[in-house]
Write an enzyme that holds these catalytic residues in place. Sequence first.
Site, PDB file in Angstrom:
ATOM      1  N   LYS A 104       0.735  -1.222  -0.038  1.00 33.19           N
ATOM      2  CA  LYS A 104      -0.011   0.102   0.157  1.00 33.19           C
ATOM      3  C   LYS A 104       0.799   1.313   0.013  1.00 33.19           C
ATOM      4  CE  LYS A 104      -4.413  -1.656   1.521  1.00 33.19           C
ATOM      5  NZ  LYS A 104      -4.197  -2.999   1.978  1.00 33.19           N
ATOM      6  N   GLU A 126      -9.922   6.674   3.661  1.00 40.79           N
ATOM      7  CA  GLU A 126     -10.636   5.749   4.542  1.00 40.79           C
ATOM      8  C   GLU A 126      -9.767   4.382   4.659  1.00 40.79           C
ATOM      9  OE1 GLU A 126     -10.001   5.959   0.978  1.00 40.79           O
ATOM     10  OE2 GLU A 126      -9.574   3.595   0.867  1.00 40.79           O
ATOM     11  N   SER A 389       1.916  -9.818  -0.950  1.00 41.13           N
ATOM     12  CA  SER A 389       1.441  -8.409  -0.611  1.00 41.13           C
ATOM     13  C   SER A 389       1.858  -7.594   0.658  1.00 41.13           C
ATOM     14  CB  SER A 389      -0.076  -8.165  -1.118  1.00 41.13           C
ATOM     15  OG  SER A 389      -0.848  -9.173  -0.150  1.00 41.13           O
TER      16      SER A 389
END
Length: 401
Positions: A104, A126, A389
């Site tokens: 991310k 968010e 990830s």
Amino acid sequence: METLTKITSQISVQPISEMLNHVGHYGEFGGSFIPPVLEQPLQKLSEFFEKESKTESFKREFIHYLKTFVGRPTPLYYATRLSNYVGARIYLKREDLTHTGSHKINNTIGQILLAKRMGATEVIAETGAGQHGVATATAAALFGIPCKVFMGAIDMERQALNVHRMKMLGAEVIATEMGSKTLKDAVDAALGYYIEHPDSYYLLGSHVGPHPYPRMVGYFQSVIGNEARQQIISAEGILPSSIFACIGGGSNAIGLFSGFLSDSNTKIYGAEGGGELLPGKTAATLTFGKPSVFQGTNSYCLVDSEGVAVNSYSIAAGLDYPGISPQHAYLMQTARAQYIPVSDNEAIGAFRLLSKLEGIVPAIESSHAVALAAKILKNSGELAIINLSGRGDKDVGRVAL
Ligand SMILES: *Cc1c(COP(=O)(O)O)cnc(C)c1O
């Protein structure tokens, strides 16, 4: 858009511009379904991104922070014991080794640089599990930009550690008490705030939402696939037969896939959060959902018989979202990629397997990709890449034996 390979040999970004027109359509999917007040700010953002991201100074700055702050390039690691166990040749793309522990951060660094260059005085985001909130709070702290993170009240209880991390990083965490008090309500709250404060920068965390978000997020995450493609070629001299990633909104997956989309001999697999593999108890949007307009884009969504979005369910908070990237909907429709649900139990099995076989504790999200790969590759001897990830420290308590 051109690639960044000229600047450094390994860290580079390359979006999938051939498949995408300027209003963000992927075949019949994508586009922008937003209230009129957001049309002008998103148009401005789109134009700014197209212009700014092509400048040498932006590329240089982005790559500088990817290298020195995020820790890129991440290794492509040959997993010997996993390979022997499965009967294939498996490499892991180690996004778990990035700063903050998941892919991310690639996107939040890219977007915070845009926000800074646009002169934004505040960043909003968010978050569901808190991973994107932490990555945004981190990027905002790096540049001293005030940050508000919207989070469902139930998620705040479930993910207390990440709430503390965000506060430690200087962000304000705002509890959403609407609806099911989880991620989709947090997105609604953040959009609501953005509508009232169109001068703030809305830093969206996945490959979803209205144009230009999927295009921007796909661009910033394409660093994963570009690195992996170069790394596998230098390690093996050939391209992989198949690649695997887990799918929540779809950003880590599109990051890896974008490096291989035009390699027609490389099969592409997305592992959906299957939950209990039952309607109402799943987050497998492409498998159980229907084409729908949801939260600004036309893609697939988990809906009830009236076509209204329902709550998703997955053991993996990062996969627990009823929507999905419009590009993945398109890749499924055109059969360039296959999307297969993986159950909670299969993911837990893969979590334990990878921890014991390789000394790598994967995120429960990433474990879905490992489980799918182990099943599909069984005794195939094939060369494959799995996108890891994120790291699984956050999940150990839940999955403990
Ligand atoms: C958030 C998250 C995901 C899912 O998000 P995508 O946008 O689908 O990549 C997957 N893995 C980890 C570790 C995450 O934190």
